[in-house]
Design a protein around this motif. Structure first.
Motif, PDB file in Angstrom:
ATOM      1  N   ALA A 106       0.967  -1.396   0.267  1.00  0.00           N
ATOM      2  CA  ALA A 106       0.192  -0.185  -0.462  1.00  0.00           C
ATOM      3  C   ALA A 106       1.233   1.067   0.465  1.00  0.00           C
ATOM      4  CB  ALA A 106      -0.798   0.410   1.533  1.00  0.00           C
ATOM      5  N   PRO A 123       0.518   6.094  -0.812  1.00  0.00           N
ATOM      6  CA  PRO A 123      -0.547   6.773  -1.035  1.00  0.00           C
ATOM      7  C   PRO A 123       0.135   7.554  -2.323  1.00  0.00           C
ATOM      8  CG  PRO A 123       0.853   7.388   0.644  1.00  0.00           C
ATOM      9  CD  PRO A 123       1.044   5.694   0.234  1.00  0.00           C
ATOM     10  N   THR A 176      -3.401   2.137  -4.034  1.00  0.00           N
ATOM     11  CA  THR A 176      -3.007   2.997  -4.060  1.00  0.00           C
ATOM     12  C   THR A 176      -4.079   3.974  -2.777  1.00  0.00           C
ATOM     13  OG1 THR A 176      -2.856   3.797  -6.376  1.00  0.00           O
ATOM     14  CG2 THR A 176      -3.089   5.746  -5.423  1.00  0.00           C
ATOM     15  N   SER A 177      -3.223   3.847  -1.507  1.00  0.00           N
ATOM     16  CA  SER A 177      -3.661   4.388  -0.418  1.00  0.00           C
ATOM     17  C   SER A 177      -2.733   4.185   0.845  1.00  0.00           C
ATOM     18  CB  SER A 177      -4.318   2.908  -0.007  1.00  0.00           C
ATOM     19  OG  SER A 177      -5.226   3.646   1.578  1.00  0.00           O
ATOM     20  N   ASP A 178      -2.821   5.332   1.606  1.00  0.00           N
ATOM     21  CA  ASP A 178      -1.995   5.609   3.100  1.00  0.00           C
ATOM     22  C   ASP A 178      -2.496   4.727   3.471  1.00  0.00           C
ATOM     23  OD1 ASP A 178      -4.033   6.806   4.246  1.00  0.00           O
ATOM     24  OD2 ASP A 178      -3.886   9.047   4.538  1.00  0.00           O
ATOM     25  N   GLY A 201      -6.340   5.048   5.479  1.00  0.00           N
ATOM     26  CA  GLY A 201      -6.585   4.560   4.186  1.00  0.00           C
ATOM     27  C   GLY A 201      -7.331   2.784   4.373  1.00  0.00           C
ATOM     28  N   LEU A 202      -6.854   2.625   5.061  1.00  0.00           N
ATOM     29  CA  LEU A 202      -7.186   0.659   5.003  1.00  0.00           C
ATOM     30  C   LEU A 202      -7.570   0.166   5.467  1.00  0.00           C
ATOM     31  CD1 LEU A 202      -3.162  -0.426   4.733  1.00  0.00           C
ATOM     32  CD2 LEU A 202      -4.726  -0.475   3.206  1.00  0.00           C
ATOM     33  N   VAL A 251     -12.245  -1.496   2.380  1.00  0.00           N
ATOM     34  CA  VAL A 251     -10.638  -1.302   0.981  1.00  0.00           C
ATOM     35  C   VAL A 251     -10.011  -2.353   1.170  1.00  0.00           C
ATOM     36  CG1 VAL A 251      -8.800   0.138   0.701  1.00  0.00           C
ATOM     37  CG2 VAL A 251     -11.460   1.829   1.541  1.00  0.00           C
TER      38      VAL A 251
END
Ligand SMILES: C[S@@+](CC[C@H](N)C(=O)[O-])C[C@H]1O[C@@H](n2cnc3c(N)ncnc32)[C@H](O)[C@@H]1O
Length: 205
Positions: free
Chosen positions: A72, A74, A93-95, A98-99, A103
């Motif tokens: 993961a 960002p 595509t995540s910080d 955001g996981l 998701v």
């Protein structure tokens, strides 16, 4: 609007990371020290999350060792570099915040991991004010018995990163409901020093 990470705030000043690792990979240099330690922390065919996976070197090594790896990252520039360099590695595509389980589920990824890897100063680049929340989320993503591998510079690190002392980090770890199992001075398990810190953490629960 959510606070930008220190990495995003650094903007162009952080481009050197991707360039440097592209050159190192191209030259055949050893870029796997972190991943070799990570591999030693788990059984075979483990579920591994590389949180803040950058250009993908750690995730790629671990996937090559047969683990189920979720990367993961960002920064879209690094997601693109990772997919180009290691097309076999799945990158979300995540910080870290955001996981969410939703998701991960939607991506067909596990929602708990035997090992979460968060190396290469990621923890010193998260947005100001999110430090404990990020550690807490990483802890929530651990399966029972799972561990979290973290590493960051104590001196001489990237200029756009937060300066973080071992004492400050240990306090944030405790506040996030995590426990320190080990601290080393490097991924080769050298003794503790004041240059770099490698931590193996687990959930207090
Ligand atoms: C120096 S790079 C290291 C990348 C990779 N872990 C490695 O060791 O090659 C720092 C990384 O931290 C990531 N980062 C910063 N804040 C983050 C956050 N909140 N969640 C996930 N990654 C983050 C950046 O996008 C960047 O990829």
């Amino acid at each position: 609007m959510a606070e930008q990470s220190r990495w995003a705030q650094g903007g162009e000043r952080n481009l050197g990371y991707g360039r440097r690792f592209a050159e190192l990979v191209e030259s055949g240099a050893d870029v796997d020290g972190e991943a070799r330690l990570a591999d030693a922390l788990v059984g075979r065919r483990a579920r591994v999350l590389d949180a803040g996976s950058g250009m993908g070197r750690v995730a790629a090594y671990l996937q090559g060792r047969g683990h189920r790896v979720v990367a993961a990252e960002p920064d879209p520039r690094l997601v693109e570099q990772s997919r180009r360099t290691y097309p076999e590695v799945e990158v979300l595509t995540s910080d870290i915040l955001g996981l969410t389980d939703e998701v991960l589920d939607a991506a067909g990824a596990p929602t708990e991991f035997d090992l979460v890897v968060c190396v290469g100063n990621v923890i010193t680049f998260v947005a100001e004010g999110t430090e404990v929340a990020v550690l807490r989320r990483l802890g929530e993503l651990l399966a029972p018995g799972g561990r979290l591998l973290v590493g960051f510079h104590l001196q001489g690190g990237p200029e756009t990163a937060r300066r973080l002392t071992p004492e400050e980090f240990a306090a944030e770890v405790a506040e996030a409901g995590l426990v320190v199992d080990h601290r080393f001075g490097g991924y080769d398990l050298r003794p503790v020093d004041d240059l770099y810190a490698v931590w193996v953490l687990r959930a207090a629960r």
